[in-house]
Design a protein around this motif. Sequence first.
Motif, PDB file in Angstrom:
ATOM      1  N   PRO A 163       1.442  -0.962   0.021  1.00  0.00           N
ATOM      2  CA  PRO A 163       0.380   0.274   0.068  1.00  0.00           C
ATOM      3  C   PRO A 163       0.869   0.884   0.190  1.00  0.00           C
ATOM      4  CG  PRO A 163      -0.872  -1.681   1.152  1.00  0.00           C
ATOM      5  CD  PRO A 163       0.254  -2.152   1.100  1.00  0.00           C
ATOM      6  N   SER A 216      -8.195   2.204  -5.662  1.00  0.00           N
ATOM      7  CA  SER A 216      -8.476   1.595  -4.934  1.00  0.00           C
ATOM      8  C   SER A 216      -7.978   1.435  -3.204  1.00  0.00           C
ATOM      9  CB  SER A 216      -8.815   0.609  -5.543  1.00  0.00           C
ATOM     10  OG  SER A 216      -9.047   0.364  -6.980  1.00  0.00           O
ATOM     11  N   GLN A 217      -8.549   1.868  -2.353  1.00  0.00           N
ATOM     12  CA  GLN A 217      -7.471   1.280  -1.351  1.00  0.00           C
ATOM     13  C   GLN A 217      -7.559  -0.155  -0.803  1.00  0.00           C
ATOM     14  OE1 GLN A 217      -9.439   5.872  -0.616  1.00  0.00           O
ATOM     15  NE2 GLN A 217      -7.827   5.504   1.003  1.00  0.00           N
ATOM     16  N   LYS A 218      -7.161  -0.351   0.702  1.00  0.00           N
ATOM     17  CA  LYS A 218      -8.005  -0.791   1.054  1.00  0.00           C
ATOM     18  C   LYS A 218      -9.028  -1.205   1.044  1.00  0.00           C
ATOM     19  CE  LYS A 218      -3.206  -2.506   4.089  1.00  0.00           C
ATOM     20  NZ  LYS A 218      -2.674  -3.005   5.132  1.00  0.00           N
ATOM     21  N   SER A 219      -9.521  -0.481   2.380  1.00  0.00           N
ATOM     22  CA  SER A 219     -11.101  -0.913   2.359  1.00  0.00           C
ATOM     23  C   SER A 219     -12.440   0.128   0.705  1.00  0.00           C
ATOM     24  CB  SER A 219     -11.330  -0.282   3.421  1.00  0.00           C
ATOM     25  OG  SER A 219     -10.993   1.881   3.529  1.00  0.00           O
ATOM     26  N   ASP A 272      -3.155   4.056   2.193  1.00  0.00           N
ATOM     27  CA  ASP A 272      -3.181   2.454   1.971  1.00  0.00           C
ATOM     28  C   ASP A 272      -3.999   2.445   0.068  1.00  0.00           C
ATOM     29  OD1 ASP A 272      -2.923   2.064   4.458  1.00  0.00           O
ATOM     30  OD2 ASP A 272      -4.372   2.290   5.048  1.00  0.00           O
ATOM     31  N   THR A 291      -3.759   0.214  -3.341  1.00  0.00           N
ATOM     32  CA  THR A 291      -3.433  -0.881  -3.967  1.00  0.00           C
ATOM     33  C   THR A 291      -3.177  -0.601  -5.137  1.00  0.00           C
ATOM     34  OG1 THR A 291      -5.122  -1.424  -3.811  1.00  0.00           O
ATOM     35  CG2 THR A 291      -4.075  -1.679  -1.819  1.00  0.00           C
TER      36      THR A 291
END
Length: 160
Positions: free
Chosen positions: A84, A107-110, A136, A138
């Motif tokens: 990340p 796009s983030q982890k969540s 974060d 990705t």
Amino acid sequence: MPARRYGERMRRIGLGATLLLSAVLLSGCTGQNAPSPDALQTWTDAQNDAAVSDTRMLSQTSSTTGENEKLRAGEGATAAFPAPETVSEIVYACTGPDAMSFEVEVSQKSESTVLRFEDLPCSDQLTALDLPEFTDVTQVRMNGASATAGAWSMTVRGPA
């Protein structure tokens, strides 16, 4: 009275025909000034070479667009990061048309955020997109489109 209406009607038809003919002639001219595929490829290669020296670069991509291309959800170049990252800025440049539209998906982890930027002016100078800092991250997906043939480049940057 009927002769007067007929005269007014003919003037309107004549004006409409003149406007239509002007639009057709102008649209024919714009296609002749479109950059060649070789010129667009040379431009994208130069953008790729210039990005190599950017110490904040996380990812960079360049691409060409065809006539009357539209942005399509989910399409474009995707840069996936092995770990990340924090994305502090995305800059763009474009050539060919006067303006281009872009779609960026971060796009983030969540979660995932899709941002659209319509009719941004084209320039060889890198210009920052108006977006917040993301942590974060990705992957980042980038895509560009325009009404006339052109090329675009985007560089994803981390913090200074």
